[in-house]
Design a protein around this motif. Structure first.
Motif, PDB file in Angstrom:
ATOM      1  N   GLY A 171      53.509 101.825  34.428  1.00  0.00           N
ATOM      2  CA  GLY A 171      54.397 100.727  34.102  1.00  0.00           C
ATOM      3  C   GLY A 171      54.999 100.006  35.292  1.00  0.00           C
ATOM      4  N   LEU A 172      54.757 100.501  36.492  1.00  0.00           N
ATOM      5  CA  LEU A 172      55.344  99.847  37.670  1.00  0.00           C
ATOM      6  C   LEU A 172      54.763  98.444  37.812  1.00  0.00           C
ATOM      7  N   PRO A 173      55.607  97.427  37.929  1.00  0.00           N
ATOM      8  CA  PRO A 173      55.119  96.042  37.907  1.00  0.00           C
ATOM      9  C   PRO A 173      54.410  95.596  39.173  1.00  0.00           C
ATOM     10  N   SER A 174      54.685  96.228  40.294  1.00  0.00           N
ATOM     11  CA  SER A 174      54.006  95.853  41.543  1.00  0.00           C
ATOM     12  C   SER A 174      54.118  97.011  42.526  1.00  0.00           C
ATOM     13  N   ASP A 175      53.396  96.883  43.623  1.00  0.00           N
ATOM     14  CA  ASP A 175      53.441  97.965  44.622  1.00  0.00           C
ATOM     15  C   ASP A 175      54.739  97.957  45.412  1.00  0.00           C
ATOM     16  N   ARG A 176      55.633  97.026  45.105  1.00  0.00           N
ATOM     17  CA  ARG A 176      56.950  97.071  45.755  1.00  0.00           C
ATOM     18  C   ARG A 176      57.831  98.147  45.125  1.00  0.00           C
ATOM     19  N   PHE A 177      57.408  98.609  43.954  1.00  0.00           N
ATOM     20  CA  PHE A 177      58.169  99.611  43.222  1.00  0.00           C
ATOM     21  C   PHE A 177      57.560 100.993  43.460  1.00  0.00           C
ATOM     22  N   SER A 178      58.416 101.965  43.715  1.00  0.00           N
ATOM     23  CA  SER A 178      57.958 103.347  43.840  1.00  0.00           C
ATOM     24  C   SER A 178      59.073 104.261  43.382  1.00  0.00           C
ATOM     25  N   ALA A 179      58.723 105.476  43.068  1.00  0.00           N
ATOM     26  CA  ALA A 179      59.732 106.440  42.646  1.00  0.00           C
ATOM     27  C   ALA A 179      59.284 107.824  43.052  1.00  0.00           C
ATOM     28  N   GLU A 180      60.251 108.664  43.286  1.00  0.00           N
ATOM     29  CA  GLU A 180      59.960 110.057  43.559  1.00  0.00           C
ATOM     30  C   GLU A 180      60.987 110.923  42.851  1.00  0.00           C
ATOM     31  N   THR A 196      64.633 109.098  42.539  1.00  0.00           N
ATOM     32  CA  THR A 196      65.025 107.849  43.199  1.00  0.00           C
ATOM     33  C   THR A 196      63.964 106.793  42.928  1.00  0.00           C
ATOM     34  N   LEU A 197      64.412 105.650  42.451  1.00  0.00           N
ATOM     35  CA  LEU A 197      63.540 104.489  42.269  1.00  0.00           C
ATOM     36  C   LEU A 197      63.808 103.529  43.418  1.00  0.00           C
ATOM     37  N   THR A 198      62.765 103.190  44.156  1.00  0.00           N
ATOM     38  CA  THR A 198      62.903 102.301  45.302  1.00  0.00           C
ATOM     39  C   THR A 198      62.200 100.985  45.024  1.00  0.00           C
ATOM     40  N   ILE A 199      62.893  99.906  45.299  1.00  0.00           N
ATOM     41  CA  ILE A 199      62.291  98.580  45.195  1.00  0.00           C
ATOM     42  C   ILE A 199      62.339  97.953  46.582  1.00  0.00           C
ATOM     43  N   GLN A 200      61.171  97.645  47.107  1.00  0.00           N
ATOM     44  CA  GLN A 200      61.093  97.052  48.438  1.00  0.00           C
ATOM     45  C   GLN A 200      61.019  95.532  48.323  1.00  0.00           C
ATOM     46  N   ARG A 201      61.558  94.876  49.322  1.00  0.00           N
ATOM     47  CA  ARG A 201      61.476  93.400  49.418  1.00  0.00           C
ATOM     48  C   ARG A 201      61.838  92.770  48.065  1.00  0.00           C
ATOM     49  N   THR A 202      63.046  93.055  47.604  1.00  0.00           N
ATOM     50  CA  THR A 202      63.463  92.640  46.272  1.00  0.00           C
ATOM     51  C   THR A 202      63.298  91.134  46.065  1.00  0.00           C
TER      52      THR A 202
END
Lengths: 113, 115
Positions: free
Chosen positions: B59-68, B76-82
């Motif tokens: 379900g992650l919309p793009s590779d800017r989204f990651s979670a661990e 933790t859900l990380t969103i890069q370059r929001t």
């Protein structure tokens, strides 16, 4: 595929009944119903399972149709506290049973005195 | 007992910045889910963790989204370059063991605003 909820919005007087529907194009393994008040987390109401079992609220009932593609949530003798947005979350039959839910767009219910 | 907790409750950031959102599930729950709720919309599945299995990231919309998820607990859900379209309420849920028959308990969410 996202299930379709109907109606989109309902306005009731206290004590009246309401039915909210949730339809899918696929047979469902389970349907989860939640209520969310503005600015709050969704609160669990009920799970319906394809085998007919139900888990949940004793003042709210729900059903599956024969093909297990539609669920209806029945709210009887509504109270002011029933106001909120109701979501169904579906788990497609044949999925890996991960509990990964696909939610409908929500039905807003407003109960007036 | 304690429910699912999330932090921060609100996050305002500038476009292009990275953000981290935290979820503490109910103790003993092995399954953890992230959902996103845009204004007036339903909940959109993002990612699912179950025990030590590889997460379902479908379900992650793009590779800017990651979670661990560390130690099978906190996630933790990380969103890069929001981007501005990332603005939404991010909800975390946990359940005892995952699966379609388990109740998912939701946290209060983190409201992310990207300016």
């Amino acid at each position: 595929q996202q299930p379709v909820q109907s109606p989109q919005a309902v306005i009731l007087r206290e004590g009246e009944d309401a039915v909210i529907n949730c339809s899918s194009s696929k047979a469902l393994y389970s349907v989860h119903w939640y209520r969310q008040k503005h600015g709050e987390a969704p609160i669990f109401l009920m799970i319906l399972l394809k085998g007919g079992e139900q888990k949940g609220h004793d003042k709210i009932s729900a059903s599956f149709n024969e093909k297990k593609q539609q669920s209806s949530l029945y709210l009887t003798a509504s109270q002011l506290s029933y106001s909120g947005t109701y979501f169904c979350g579906t788990d497609d039959e044949g999925s890996s049973n991960t509990g990964k839910l696909i939610f409908g767009q929500g039905t807003t219910l407003q109960v007036k005195p | 007992g304690a429910g699912v907790s999330q932090s921060p409750s609100n996050k305002v950031t500038e476009k292009g910045k990275d953000v981290e959102l935290r979820c503490d599930p109910i103790s003993g729950h092995t399954a953890l889910y992230w959902y996103r709720q845009s204004l007036g919309q339903g909940l959109e599945f993002l990612i699912y963790f179950q025990g030590n299995s590889a997460p379902d990231k479908s379900g992650l919309p793009s590779d800017r989204f990651s979670a661990e998820r560390t130690g099978g607990s906190v996630s933790t859900l990380t969103i890069q370059r929001t981007q501005q379209e990332d603005s939404a309420v991010y909800l975390c849920a946990s359940s005892v063991s995952g699966g379609g028959t388990d109740t998912q308990y939701f946290g209060p969410g983190t409201r992310l605003t990207v300016l």
